[in-house]
Design an enzyme around this catalytic site. Structure first.
Site, PDB file in Angstrom:
ATOM      1  CB  VAL A 107      -2.802  16.756  72.126  1.00 30.50           C
ATOM      2  CG1 VAL A 107      -1.649  17.567  71.560  1.00 30.50           C
ATOM      3  CG2 VAL A 107      -2.850  16.881  73.632  1.00 30.50           C
ATOM      4  N   GLY A 108      -4.418  15.825  69.520  1.00 25.85           N
ATOM      5  CA  GLY A 108      -4.356  15.557  68.081  1.00 25.85           C
ATOM      6  C   GLY A 108      -5.346  16.362  67.261  1.00 25.85           C
ATOM      7  N   GLY A 110      -9.128  17.360  65.606  1.00 22.38           N
ATOM      8  CA  GLY A 110     -10.210  16.616  64.963  1.00 22.38           C
ATOM      9  C   GLY A 110     -11.571  16.975  65.541  1.00 22.38           C
ATOM     10  CG  LEU A 111     -12.835  15.954  68.820  1.00 22.79           C
ATOM     11  CD1 LEU A 111     -12.880  15.503  70.275  1.00 22.79           C
ATOM     12  CD2 LEU A 111     -13.951  15.260  68.031  1.00 22.79           C
ATOM     13  N   GLY A 112     -12.374  20.186  66.348  1.00 23.56           N
ATOM     14  CA  GLY A 112     -12.553  21.635  66.190  1.00 23.56           C
ATOM     15  C   GLY A 112     -11.860  22.436  67.262  1.00 23.56           C
ATOM     16  CB  SER A 113      -8.963  21.856  69.501  1.00 26.30           C
ATOM     17  OG  SER A 113      -7.938  21.672  68.576  1.00 26.30           O
ATOM     18  CB  SER A 114      -8.302  25.544  65.286  1.00 25.87           C
ATOM     19  OG  SER A 114      -7.422  24.508  65.069  1.00 25.87           O
ATOM     20  CG  ASP A 157     -14.752  23.406  62.324  1.00 23.27           C
ATOM     21  OD1 ASP A 157     -15.568  22.819  61.586  1.00 23.27           O
ATOM     22  OD2 ASP A 157     -13.621  22.946  62.569  1.00 23.27           O
TER      23      ASP A 157
HETATM   24  C1  MEV Z   1     -12.508  20.757  59.803  1.00 24.83           C
HETATM   25  O1  MEV Z   1     -12.954  20.649  61.157  1.00 24.83           O
HETATM   26  C2  MEV Z   1     -13.675  20.700  58.871  1.00 24.83           C
HETATM   27  C3  MEV Z   1     -13.363  20.971  57.397  1.00 24.83           C
HETATM   28  O2  MEV Z   1     -14.588  20.858  56.673  1.00 24.83           O
HETATM   29  C4  MEV Z   1     -12.766  22.343  57.205  1.00 24.83           C
HETATM   30  C5  MEV Z   1     -13.770  23.465  57.456  1.00 24.83           C
HETATM   31  O3  MEV Z   1     -14.980  23.250  57.391  1.00 24.83           O
HETATM   32  O4  MEV Z   1     -13.299  24.588  57.696  1.00 24.83           O
HETATM   33  C6  MEV Z   1     -12.384  19.947  56.852  1.00 24.83           C
END
Ligand code: MEV
Length: 321
Positions: A107-108, A110-114, A157
């Site tokens: 949920v937090g 950091g692994l490209g969930s969006s 991503d």
């Molecule tokens: C985020 O997952 C990665 C960043 O480099 C942003 C991006 O590449 O769009 C921080």
């Protein structure tokens, strides 16, 4: 009804710098976001998120394919809305949709969930519409959606999530992917949100105040990424890890580290990891540790109050399940 899924990813090198045109290396992982999609004949769009932090809802479309949001605070919803609008506008069409969304990703973030939500939404919608859109175009549309929502973004991503495997991305210059290497990794989640948009903005401000310094840091990341690619090709785990550690030092200098992430990074390095670093935007979210002693590393993550996520790298990008 069709079901599609898209993988999350980790960055070995280059996050943040990639937003400014420097290269990054990322890899898809076997944790995925899945969407079950159904066409609705009445032009309604119904979202049923299983674990994205908001309840089931109907969103309205008006004549101009505008999709009206009931609550602008729901970030993930903005990604979904803009993805649907993107594909409708691109192909000058529209339809009613019911999307049931669930994710194995923490949920937090950091692994490209969006990016997984964007790419799976685009892919599911193009399948429902019977479009023959190549994956490269899906990745490009996904990148445009991320840019719209976040203000700044790189194509890394969305490209990695679409194509799968190990990717090397340099904005507007290079987008390539190949089979993932054999690298033993354990992810540690802080359980805390990683607000990508805010962190990208903060790095932008730091760069604005210290242009020469930050440019040099990005150039060093570029050198790390180049050497990292060679080390990955040779299967030289120690070198790959050493370069991850140097990259981590620079991410710290960029101001995206915090105490929780640092604790995970140093506990894992003391307990079996050859290298460990933040993956993604930072500020929360996840770190990734490299080492053969996966159990010991996972224990260290727990001791440091994180959640270990055992994962394998995968060649599978977005797909119909
Ligand atoms: C985020 O997952 C990665 C960043 O480099 C942003 C991006 O590449 O769009 C921080």
């Amino acid at each position: 009804m069709i079901e599609v899924s898209a993988p999350g990813k980790i960055y070995l090198y280059g996050e943040h710098a990639v937003v400014y045109g420097y290269p990054a290396i990322a890899c898809a992982i076997d944790k995925r976001t899945t969407i079950k999609a159904k066409e609705l004949k009445n032009n309604e769009i119904i979202l049923e998120p299983k674990d994205l932090g908001f309840r089931s809802l109907k969103i309205k479309q008006n004549q101009n394919k505008e999709i009206e949001l009931p609550n602008k605070e729901i970030k993930k919803l903005d990604y979904i809305k803009k993805s649907i609008k993107k594909i409708f506008t691109e192909y000058n069409t529209k339809t009613g949709l019911k999307l049931e969304i669930k994710s194995d990703l923490p949920v937090g973030g950091g692994l490209g969930s969006s990016a997984t939500v964007v790419i799976a939404t685009l892919y599911a919608t193009k399948e429902i519409l019977g479009l023959n859109t190549p994956k490269e175009k899906i990745a490009k549309m996904g990148y445009e959606v991320e840019k719209e929502v976040q203000g700044e973004a790189s194509p890394c991503d969305t490209f990695t999530t679409t194509m799968g495997g190990l990717t090397k991305v340099r904005k507007d210059k290079e987008l390539k992917n190949k089979k993932p290497p054999q690298i033993p990794l354990v992810i540690g989640s802080t359980g805390k949100k990683s607000p990508t948009k805010k962190l990208v903005q903060e790095v932008k401000e730091l760069k604005g105040e210290n242009p020469g310094i930050i440019k040099n840091l990005f150039k060093t990341i570029e050198e790390i990424t180049k050497r990292g690619e060679k080390a990955i090709d040779k299967g030289d785990l120690e070198k790959i890890a050493e370069l991850m550690n140097i990259n981590q030092g620079i991410l710290d200098a960029l101001g995206i580290n915090n105490q929780k992430l640092s604790k995970l990074i140093y506990y894992t390095r003391k307990n079996g990891a050859l290298g460990s670093k933040i993956t993604g935007a930072g500020g929360g979210g996840c770190m990734v540790a490299l080492g053969e002693k996966k159990e010991k590393i996972a224990e260290a993550i727990k001791l440091a109050n994180g959640e270990p996520i055992k994962t394998n790298l995968t060649n599978e990008g977005v797909k119909i399940n």
